[in-house]
Scaffold this motif. Structure first.
Motif, PDB file in Angstrom:
ATOM      1  N   THR A 193       0.922  -1.248  -0.056  1.00  8.96           N
ATOM      2  CA  THR A 193       0.125   0.039   0.102  1.00  8.96           C
ATOM      3  C   THR A 193       0.904   0.951   0.107  1.00  8.96           C
ATOM      4  O   THR A 193       1.840   1.521   0.507  1.00  8.96           O
ATOM      5  CB  THR A 193      -0.943   0.255   1.102  1.00  8.96           C
ATOM      6  N   GLY A 221      -2.296   5.536  -0.373  1.00 10.71           N
ATOM      7  CA  GLY A 221      -4.010   5.038  -0.376  1.00 10.71           C
ATOM      8  C   GLY A 221      -4.131   4.062  -1.456  1.00 10.71           C
ATOM      9  O   GLY A 221      -5.415   3.915  -1.664  1.00 10.71           O
ATOM     10  N   GLU A 259       0.931   2.102   5.572  1.00 15.27           N
ATOM     11  CA  GLU A 259       0.162   3.174   6.354  1.00 15.27           C
ATOM     12  C   GLU A 259      -1.266   2.681   7.176  1.00 15.27           C
ATOM     13  O   GLU A 259      -1.761   3.444   7.621  1.00 15.27           O
ATOM     14  CB  GLU A 259      -0.471   3.974   5.418  1.00 15.27           C
ATOM     15  N   GLN A 260      -0.852   1.437   7.591  1.00 15.87           N
ATOM     16  CA  GLN A 260      -2.134   0.800   8.422  1.00 15.87           C
ATOM     17  C   GLN A 260      -1.689   0.347   9.671  1.00 15.87           C
ATOM     18  O   GLN A 260      -0.494   0.288   9.981  1.00 15.87           O
ATOM     19  CB  GLN A 260      -2.632  -0.617   7.667  1.00 15.87           C
ATOM     20  N   ARG A 290      -9.522  -2.272  14.727  1.00 12.69           N
ATOM     21  CA  ARG A 290      -8.582  -1.406  14.024  1.00 12.69           C
ATOM     22  C   ARG A 290      -8.166  -2.321  12.756  1.00 12.69           C
ATOM     23  O   ARG A 290      -8.132  -1.853  11.499  1.00 12.69           O
ATOM     24  CB  ARG A 290      -7.202  -1.480  15.014  1.00 12.69           C
ATOM     25  N   ASP A 295     -11.132  -1.854  10.331  1.00 12.82           N
ATOM     26  CA  ASP A 295     -11.293  -0.694   9.512  1.00 12.82           C
ATOM     27  C   ASP A 295     -10.194  -0.877   8.597  1.00 12.82           C
ATOM     28  O   ASP A 295     -10.531   0.141   7.544  1.00 12.82           O
ATOM     29  CB  ASP A 295     -11.167   0.316  10.549  1.00 12.82           C
ATOM     30  N   ASP A 296      -8.895  -0.883   8.893  1.00 11.51           N
ATOM     31  CA  ASP A 296      -7.877  -0.826   7.814  1.00 11.51           C
ATOM     32  C   ASP A 296      -7.979  -1.707   6.714  1.00 11.51           C
ATOM     33  O   ASP A 296      -7.542  -1.375   5.699  1.00 11.51           O
ATOM     34  CB  ASP A 296      -6.553  -0.926   8.661  1.00 11.51           C
ATOM     35  N   VAL A 335     -10.820  -2.722   5.255  1.00  8.31           N
ATOM     36  CA  VAL A 335     -11.980  -1.960   4.378  1.00  8.31           C
ATOM     37  C   VAL A 335     -11.123  -0.796   3.802  1.00  8.31           C
ATOM     38  O   VAL A 335     -11.617  -0.470   2.719  1.00  8.31           O
ATOM     39  CB  VAL A 335     -13.190  -1.696   5.402  1.00  8.31           C
ATOM     40  N   GLY A 336     -10.497  -0.073   4.517  1.00  8.76           N
ATOM     41  CA  GLY A 336      -9.846   1.093   4.023  1.00  8.76           C
ATOM     42  C   GLY A 336      -8.986   0.790   2.972  1.00  8.76           C
ATOM     43  O   GLY A 336      -8.674   1.485   1.927  1.00  8.76           O
ATOM     44  N   VAL A 337      -8.125  -0.485   2.852  1.00  7.90           N
ATOM     45  CA  VAL A 337      -7.269  -0.966   1.676  1.00  7.90           C
ATOM     46  C   VAL A 337      -8.214  -1.342   0.460  1.00  7.90           C
ATOM     47  O   VAL A 337      -8.008  -1.172  -0.361  1.00  7.90           O
ATOM     48  CB  VAL A 337      -6.388  -2.006   2.298  1.00  7.90           C
ATOM     49  N   PRO A 350     -12.184  -1.504   0.119  1.00  7.79           N
ATOM     50  CA  PRO A 350     -13.454  -1.160   0.289  1.00  7.79           C
ATOM     51  C   PRO A 350     -14.647  -2.472   0.012  1.00  7.79           C
ATOM     52  O   PRO A 350     -15.631  -2.505   0.466  1.00  7.79           O
ATOM     53  CB  PRO A 350     -13.865  -0.142  -0.436  1.00  7.79           C
ATOM     54  N   ARG A 360     -16.273  -4.228   2.728  1.00  9.59           N
ATOM     55  CA  ARG A 360     -17.290  -3.900   3.883  1.00  9.59           C
ATOM     56  C   ARG A 360     -18.504  -4.761   3.383  1.00  9.59           C
ATOM     57  O   ARG A 360     -18.871  -5.067   2.568  1.00  9.59           O
ATOM     58  CB  ARG A 360     -17.567  -2.510   3.380  1.00  9.59           C
TER      59      ARG A 360
END
Length: 454
Positions: free
Chosen positions: A88, A91, A317-318, A365, A368-369, A371-373, A375, A378
């Motif tokens: 990653t 973003g 970044e996670q 944590r 959430d991360d 799903v951030g990487v 989506p 989700r």
């Protein structure tokens, strides 16, 4: 005089102990395991078409000590077809097939590109030395490689590059469960060498069904030689035999053996083995282990996903440092079944900060991360299970010398032999198995062929 007698007592049922047990299985041998299962950090749970992995998972290939055990036990290793160098950055996920192309393809400033390329060249030089020693003396080369730049840290090698470049190497360095300042250059060489070795890597396969199947299969085959819930509290060599004191289900017992193999982590061996030469005891006390906090994640998607072609992803970044896709080896040439299995972990200081968190906090944590990487995860994250490895993996510190233990391991006049993945600059499964095999050879040679007891 009332002690139970054996030719060999093996202490510890991780990969090193299992390797020693396999080699000595036709002897009068007993393996003492404090836990109620075999495998140590090999830990997985079956989940339908997949498995949830919680610990070590990268297996070596043909000709290795581990492969000989798995094959003899009827287990199948499967090659990993997916990208192993994904990361990653800014973003997004990048999954270049060749790691050396990243300085030219990541969205970086010129200063960042130059820094990444220069550090990459220095790392390649270090890896080249590591690979040369591997070819020179496979299995034990890692222990000898510790002398190369042993007084320098990996931080000394890479310096202080721009923050985003530094983040890449910090996340990658957490594979050694330690910070760049704490690990020697040789540890970094072993880490990157194992990743970059291609088909010759010791990290090329998964065990079909999960890594925990090795311990399960060994129990089915040799469980009659294993005593569970047997925590060793004292080992001492005296008067031509070795006395082993243990607590087994709350009761103190004593065994006597002609030979003992300590296949426990260094800090355990240091605590229980008495009468060692001072420099050997010092080595055992000084071996450092870094923590991991891992999570097995079962996913529930119904169709193809953008991570299907990726096996390993470095997260810069996670909250986690690495993500592994354990469904990836099952995708090659097969119909894609619904769902999947991921594993994430944090190592080093990031893991240390999580050790005291509730499972729910770590789950939140990581989820959430993830799903951030991606989506697409989700609503597609099913079961999550957290596993804390406070002493996850051994690594070499700058200035550390393992030579006293190597000298001790060459002695033929001792009754206590040591093995484990701490015999290298960075612990791995094959190193543990090779050291267990060699300890078994030394014990077997000392026993000779008379088959007698003490």
């Amino acid at each position: 005089m009332n002690a139970e007698n054996h030719d060999v007592v093996i202490v510890g049922g991780g990969v090193a102990g299992l390797s020693a047990l396999w080699q000595l299985r036709h002897r009068d041998v007993v393996l003492l395991e404090a836990d109620e299962r075999l495998g140590g950090r090999l830990m997985s749970l079956p989940r339908g078409d997949y498995w949830m992995n919680l610990g070590a998972h990268l297996f070596p290939g043909a000709g290795s000590h581990v492969e000989r055990m798995t094959s003899a036990l009827g287990l199948e290793t499967i090659g990993i077809p997916g990208a192993k160098f994904a990361l990653t950055f800014a973003g997004k996920v990048y999954a270049n097939k060749r790691i050396e192309t990243y300085p030219f393809t990541l969205p970086m400033s010129l200063r960042e590109r130059v820094a990444l390329a220069n550090i990459g060249l220095r790392a390649v030089g270090t890896v080249k030395v590591w690979q040369d020693t591997q070819r020179e003396q496979p299995g034990w080369a890692a222990a000898r490689f510790g002398g190369y730049l042993a007084n320098r840290s990996f931080r000394d090698l890479i310096g202080r590059p721009p923050a985003r470049v530094d983040g890449i190497f910090r996340a990658a360095g957490h594979r050694a469960a330690s910070e760049l300042e704490d690990q020697s250059v040789s540890t970094g060489g072993a880490l990157f060498g194992g990743v970059w070795a291609g088909r010759k890597s010791l990290l090329s396969y998964n065990l079909n069904g999960g890594s925990g199947r090795l311990g399960e299969a060994m129990d089915a085959e040799l469980g009659h030689l294993v005593r569970y819930g047997a925590a060793v509290t004292r080992v001492r060599e005296e008067n031509g035999h070795v006395t082993v004191t243990l607590r087994e289900h709350g009761e103190e017992k004593t065994l006597r053996a002609r030979q003992v193999i300590m296949a426990t982590p260094a800090y355990v061996s240091h605590r229980v083995v008495e009468g060692l030469p001072g420099d050997v005891a010092d080595v055992l006390a000084d071996v450092k282990y870094g923590p991991f906090v891992s999570a097995g994640v079962i996913t529930t998607e119904r169709g193809r996903m953008p991570w299907d072609h990726i096996y390993a992803l470095t997260a810069t970044e996670q909250s986690f440092d690495m993500m592994f896709n354990h469904a990836n080896p099952l995708r090659a040439g097969r119909t894609r079944r619904p769902g999947g299995s991921l594993m994430v972990y944090a190592g080093g200081d990031g893991a240390r900060r999580m050790l005291d968190l509730e499972d729910s906090g770590v789950e939140s944590r990581y989820a959430d991360d993830l799903v951030g990487v991606y989506p697409q995860l989700r609503g597609n994250i099913g079961e999550i299970r957290i596993q804390r490895w406070e002493h996850g993996i051994p690594y070499r510190r700058p200035g550390f010398s393992f030579e006293p233990m190597l000298r001790h391991s060459r002695r033929t006049d001792v009754g206590v032999h040591f093995c484990g993945d701490y015999f290298g600059d960075l612990g791995n499964m094959e190193l543990a198995a090779a050291s267990g095999f060699r300890a078994a050879l030394r014990a077997g040679a000392a026993l000779g062929t008379d088959g007698g007891r003490p």
